[in-house]
Design an enzyme around this catalytic site. Structure first.
Site, mmCIF file in Angstrom:
data_model
loop_
_atom_site.group_PDB
_atom_site.id
_atom_site.type_symbol
_atom_site.label_atom_id
_atom_site.label_comp_id
_atom_site.label_asym_id
_atom_site.label_seq_id
_atom_site.Cartn_x
_atom_site.Cartn_y
_atom_site.Cartn_z
ATOM 1 N N ALA A 154 0.923 -0.883 -0.098
ATOM 2 C CA ALA A 154 0.304 -0.152 0.370
ATOM 3 C C ALA A 154 0.803 1.278 -0.106
ATOM 4 C CB ALA A 154 -1.080 0.102 1.039
ATOM 5 N N ALA A 155 2.419 1.162 -0.099
ATOM 6 C CA ALA A 155 3.019 2.622 -0.073
ATOM 7 C C ALA A 155 2.702 3.552 -1.485
ATOM 8 C CB ALA A 155 4.568 1.825 0.118
ATOM 9 N N GLY A 156 2.442 3.059 -2.548
ATOM 10 C CA GLY A 156 1.569 3.572 -3.808
ATOM 11 C C GLY A 156 -0.110 3.798 -3.936
ATOM 12 N N ASP A 157 -0.742 3.444 -2.656
ATOM 13 C CA ASP A 157 -2.337 4.123 -2.454
ATOM 14 C C ASP A 157 -1.620 5.321 -1.765
ATOM 15 O OD1 ASP A 157 -3.614 1.809 -3.924
ATOM 16 O OD2 ASP A 157 -3.250 0.338 -2.494
#
Length: 303
Positions: free
Chosen positions: A242-245
Site C-alpha cells: 500500500a505504499a503506492g496507494d
C-alpha cells in the site's frame, strides 16, 4: 476542506510474514499472520482522509464478518461510507506474502467488489461534489470507465492508478487527467522499461503522468515541459504493501489544495516513506501531522 471521492475496491488483507517468499511448489514457515483492512480503493480513501481531506468511498463489501470490519475501519479513519454497498456473499480478500526485505506478492479475490458494475444516481451526484475522483482497476472495468467519464463530464479531476496492470481502453484514457502507474505497470502499458521513455509514450494518451519508482522516488511528466524527478526519503522498508496507494491518496490531497507539483510530489513521497516503515496496508498510513513533520514543513490545517 478538500473533497475526494474514491471509486474502488475494499478487501480484507490476509497477510503472512515470511523470511522469503516460497518458490512454486515450495512450502516455507511464516513468522506472523495478520488480517488487515485493505483494497486499493479503501487504501487510497484512508490515505487521503488521514492526509486531511474529506473523503467518500463508492464500492461494496460482503454481508460477512469481513464486510462489517472493513466498514468500521473506514469510518474509524474518517471515510464516509454512505455509498459503500453491502451485498450478499463474501467480501473481497487479498492474500499477501511479505518477506524480510519488505517486498510482497499478492493474490486478490474480488468477492463483493465484482458486483460494482455501474454507478447509481447517488454515486454520480457524489462525484460531482469532489475536487478529484480516484480510480484503480480492482473493480469491473465497466464501472471504472463510467466513473471516469462521469467525472470528466462534471469537470472533476480524475486520477487513475492502473493496477492491477492490464490494457487500458481508449475511452478510459481519454477521460483520465493524471495517470499514476509504478515503473512495472508503466513498462507493461508501454513496452518501455526505461521510465522516461514510458512516460513520454503515456503522454500520447493522457495529459499528466507520475511514475512511482520505489526507493528511487517518482517521475512527473506533462506535455510541453521537461520531466521532473523527485527523490524518495531514504528509509528502511518493513512492508511496502500500500505504499503506492498512500502516495496517490496524499498526492491527490496536495494537488487539490493547490500545492505546486514538485512540492506535492515531495509531500506524497514523505507519506509513502512513512508507510513502508510500518506493517500492514491501511494501518501503516500516516496522518497529516506526521507527513508535515517528515516533509520538513510546519503543521498546517487543510485548506
Amino acid at each position: 476542506m478538500t473533497s475526494i471521492v474514491v471509486l474502488g475496491s475494499t478487501n480484507m488483507d490476509l497477510v503472512a510474514y515470511v523470511p522469503r517468499a516460497p518458490a512454486r511448489g515450495e512450502t516455507v514457515t511464516g513468522r506472523e499472520f495478520r488480517t488487515v483492512p485493505g483494497g486499493k480503493g479503501a487504501n487510497q480513501a484512508v490515505a487521503a482522509a488521514r492526509a486531511g481531506a474529506e473523503v467518500s468511498l463508492i464500492g461494496a463489501v460482503g454481508a460477512d464478518e469481513f464486510g462489517a470490519r472493513l466498514r468500521s475501519a473506514l469510518e474509524h479513519s474518517g471515510v464516509d461510507t454512505d455509498l459503500l454497498r453491502t451485498v450478499e456473499g463474501p467480501s473481497g480478500t487479498a492474500h499477501i506474502v511479505v518477506d524480510d526485505e519488505g517486498g510482497n506478492a499478492i493474490v486478490v479475490v474480488p468477492g463483493a467488489n465484482g458486483t460494482v458494475t455501474s454507478l447509481t444516481h447517488g454515486d454520480e451526484a457524489l462525484i460531482g461534489t469532489a475536487d478529484a475522483l480516484l480510480l484503480q482497476l480492482e473493480l469491473p472495468l465497466s464501472v471504472v470507465v463510467e466513473g471516469a467519464r462521469t467525472a470528466r463530464g462534471l469537470g472533476v479531476r480524475t486520477v487513475l492508478t492502473p493496477a492491477p496492470a492490464r490494457a487500458l481502453p481508449p475511452e478510459l484514457l481519454a477521460a483520465t487527467d493524471l495517470l499514476v502507474p509504478n515503473e512495472h505497470e508503466a513498462a507493461a502499458l508501454t513496452g518501455h522499461a526505461e521510465p522516461h521513455a514510458a512516460a513520454q509514450a503515456l503522454l500520447r494518451f493522457v495529459p499528466e503522468v507520475v511514475i512511482t519508482l520505489g526507493a528511487s522516488g517518482c517521475l512527473y511528466a506533462t506535455r510541453g515541459a521537461e520531466p521532473v524527478t523527485v527523490p524518495a526519503p531514504r528509509v528502511r522498508a518493513v512492508d511496502t504493501t500500500a505504499a503506492g496507494d498512500t502516495f496517490v491518496g496524499a498526492l491527490a490531497v496536495a494537488l487539490a489544495e493547490g500545492r505546486p507539483v514538485p512540492g506535492a510530489l515531495a509531500w506524497a513521497s514523505a507519506a509513502a516513506a512513512l508507510s513502508v516503515q510500518r506493517a500492514g496496508a491501511s494501518t501503516s498510513m500516516p496522518y497529516r501531522s506526521e507527513i508535515e513533520a517528515a516533509a520538513g514543513e510546519p503543521e498546517a490545517e487543510p485548506a
